[in-house]
Scaffold this active site. Sequence first.
Site, PDB file in Angstrom:
ATOM      1  CG  HIS A 110     165.927 -70.209 -11.637  1.00  0.00           C
ATOM      2  ND1 HIS A 110     164.372 -69.788 -12.123  1.00  0.00           N
ATOM      3  CD2 HIS A 110     165.918 -70.725 -10.315  1.00  0.00           C
ATOM      4  CE1 HIS A 110     163.847 -69.699 -10.691  1.00  0.00           C
ATOM      5  NE2 HIS A 110     164.828 -70.253  -9.818  1.00  0.00           N
ATOM      6  CE  LYS A 138     164.232 -73.799 -11.899  1.00  0.00           C
ATOM      7  NZ  LYS A 138     164.074 -74.946 -11.204  1.00  0.00           N
TER       8      LYS A 138
END
EC number: 1.17.1.8
Length: 234
Positions: free
Chosen positions: A131, A135
């Site tokens: 990600h 995040k």
Amino acid sequence: MKIALLGYGRMGKTIEKIALQRGHKIIFKVDENTKEYDIKTADVAIDFSIPSAAFNNISNCLNNDVPVISGTTGWLDKYPAVTKLCNKKDGGFIYASNFSLGVNIFFELNEQLAKMMHQLEEYNISMEEIHHTKKLDAPSGTAITLANGIIKHTNKKSWNLNVTNSDSQIPIIAKRIDDVPGTHTVAYNSEVDSIEIKHTAHNRSGFALGAVIAAEWLYGKTGVFTMKDVLGLK
């Protein structure tokens, strides 16, 4: 529908764009600087906030008879309390670790593969998720959902972050790389071959579209639902 956005980060902005394209109205947007708002003016709320705010956001909606969907991860220790409140108030609630339609098909594929592989002890199971660097949680909620789907159908008991394989645990490698919306891989490796399934998000639009579709589906319904209900996969 009149939609309240609870959380106005990158996902909130993408949801706003898609909701407007689909003919809905965003009546207000709540972020860390918002002091007061009247949730009762909304037809439905979409929560993509932060873990510390999600439970209060969702509870406020249910206490005021506003159906709510949440894609915020990292608060699920309070999920039983939310489902209890939803049932008590005869409200409407959907939580998903990932609202992408493609990811929810991937969840189903993951469980079917786990069912087929559970007798083949020569294969080691592993997972990787990638990600963007902003995040907050690791592993992702999507990775945890995938791991739980495997645990349901195999002799694995739990998952563990950034560890080597073991008989009882699924290792999840979490990587954070700039501008990666989300990539999840489930691998079964043996000495003779490997089997992998993978989902790669190209942008955030798929997550946002799924969230808006879930909100459209939930409006006018009561109960605690999942994306399986939205997609007719049950």
